[in-house]
Enzyme design. Sequence first.
Site, PDB file in Angstrom:
ATOM      1  N   GLY A 243       3.227  -5.070   6.187  1.00 47.48           N
ATOM      2  CA  GLY A 243       3.139  -4.103   7.275  1.00 47.48           C
ATOM      3  C   GLY A 243       3.866  -2.794   7.040  1.00 47.48           C
ATOM      4  N   SER A 244       3.903  -2.324   5.782  1.00 44.53           N
ATOM      5  CA  SER A 244       4.597  -1.046   5.569  1.00 44.53           C
ATOM      6  C   SER A 244       3.876   0.093   6.299  1.00 44.53           C
ATOM      7  CB  SER A 244       4.774  -0.738   4.071  1.00 44.53           C
ATOM      8  OG  SER A 244       3.537  -0.555   3.440  1.00 44.53           O
ATOM      9  N   ASN A 245       2.543   0.059   6.293  1.00 44.26           N
ATOM     10  CA  ASN A 245       1.817   1.088   7.061  1.00 44.26           C
ATOM     11  C   ASN A 245       2.053   0.914   8.560  1.00 44.26           C
ATOM     12  OD1 ASN A 245       0.019   2.845   5.275  1.00 44.26           O
ATOM     13  ND2 ASN A 245      -0.445   0.801   4.468  1.00 44.26           N
TER      14      ASN A 245
ATOM     15  N   ASN B  86      -9.517   1.529   9.987  1.00 43.87           N
ATOM     16  CA  ASN B  86      -8.980   0.691   8.912  1.00 43.87           C
ATOM     17  C   ASN B  86      -8.573   1.596   7.759  1.00 43.87           C
ATOM     18  OD1 ASN B  86      -8.422  -1.704   7.398  1.00 43.87           O
ATOM     19  ND2 ASN B  86     -10.389  -1.485   6.343  1.00 43.87           N
TER      20      ASN B  86
ATOM     21  N   LEU C 298      -6.671  -8.998   6.988  1.00 40.84           N
ATOM     22  CA  LEU C 298      -7.624  -9.569   6.029  1.00 40.84           C
ATOM     23  C   LEU C 298      -8.827 -10.276   6.658  1.00 40.84           C
ATOM     24  CD1 LEU C 298      -5.141 -10.867   3.311  1.00 40.84           C
ATOM     25  CD2 LEU C 298      -6.360  -8.690   3.430  1.00 40.84           C
TER      26      LEU C 298
ATOM     27  N   HIS D  23      -8.213   1.472   3.464  1.00 42.98           N
ATOM     28  CA  HIS D  23      -8.589   0.674   2.290  1.00 42.98           C
ATOM     29  C   HIS D  23      -8.059   1.375   1.041  1.00 42.98           C
ATOM     30  CE1 HIS D  23     -10.945  -2.259   0.087  1.00 42.98           C
ATOM     31  NE2 HIS D  23     -11.212  -1.286  -0.761  1.00 42.98           N
TER      32      HIS D  23
HETATM   33  C1  GRF Z   1      -2.724  -1.411   2.027  1.00 43.20           C
HETATM   34  O1  GRF Z   1      -2.911  -1.165   0.675  1.00 43.20           O
HETATM   35  C2  GRF Z   1      -3.997  -1.142   2.772  1.00 43.20           C
HETATM   36  O2  GRF Z   1      -4.814  -0.181   2.186  1.00 43.20           O
HETATM   37  C3  GRF Z   1      -4.703  -2.466   2.713  1.00 43.20           C
HETATM   38  O3  GRF Z   1      -3.681  -3.429   2.779  1.00 43.20           O
HETATM   39  C4  GRF Z   1      -2.454  -2.872   2.315  1.00 43.20           C
HETATM   40  C5  GRF Z   1      -1.444  -3.091   3.401  1.00 43.20           C
HETATM   41  O4  GRF Z   1      -0.171  -2.794   2.990  1.00 43.20           O
HETATM   42  N1  GRF Z   1      -5.708  -2.575   3.726  1.00 43.20           N
HETATM   43  P1  GRF Z   1       1.035  -2.863   4.041  1.00 43.20           P
HETATM   44  O5  GRF Z   1       1.013  -4.267   4.636  1.00 43.20           O
HETATM   45  O6  GRF Z   1       0.807  -1.808   5.064  1.00 43.20           O
HETATM   46  O7  GRF Z   1       2.253  -2.639   3.213  1.00 43.20           O
END
Ligand code: GRF
Length: 198
Positions: free
Chosen positions: A15-17, A105, A88, A107
């Site tokens: 979940g870094s994003n 989303n 996922l 990607h």
């Molecule tokens: C990211 O690379 C995103 O593009 C993909 O999953 C990854 C999630 O990374 N859908 P994080 O969990 O946000 O670190």
Amino acid sequence: MDKRIRIAIYASGGGSNAGIIMERFKQHKIAQVALVVSDQPGAGVLALAKQFGVESLVASKSLLADGPEMLDLMRSKEIDFIVLAGYLRKIPNEVVQVFSGRIVNIHPSLLPKFGGKGMYGMRVHTAVVAAQEKESGMTIHFVNENYDEGAIIMQVRCSVDPSETAESLQKKVLQLEHLHYASVVEDVCLKTVTGNVD
Ligand code: GRF
């Protein structure tokens, strides 16, 4: 009463994003991250949600595959906008239809290349390096009924150097994601939802 737009983040992993998005909306006047949903009990994103004081829940596979149940959950939490961040599972069609234009989303490739079912995480970067691509990057897009096929909102590119490995490429692409996803979510969410909020 808090009238801010309510965002739900769906995430399966670290979940870094998601963390950057929660940070972005921490003191936001118009929108808030109201809920984090995960399919993985041990997902790092759940600890992040706690840190930000955001409600989170782990939903069962059967709930997450059931459109009407998922819609009930979104209604009960009064969710206006959905952000997928490393999630996922497939979003059921009923949810995609009701939230049309209100689900995004991210990607880690330049879609339509290296997208589709089974293409996630390191698999994407391994495939890009194996194909000797000269460039890769990230794509932010609306979600439709098919994996990774909704209308593209933004793509940002990076080079794939001759010595690139899947690991180094993952780092590069993730940096691009961190730089752009939260602000795109903010833009799209405010534009699309504002008209629907009293
Ligand atoms: C990211 O690379 C995103 O593009 C993909 O999953 C990854 C999630 O990374 N859908 P994080 O969990 O946000 O670190």
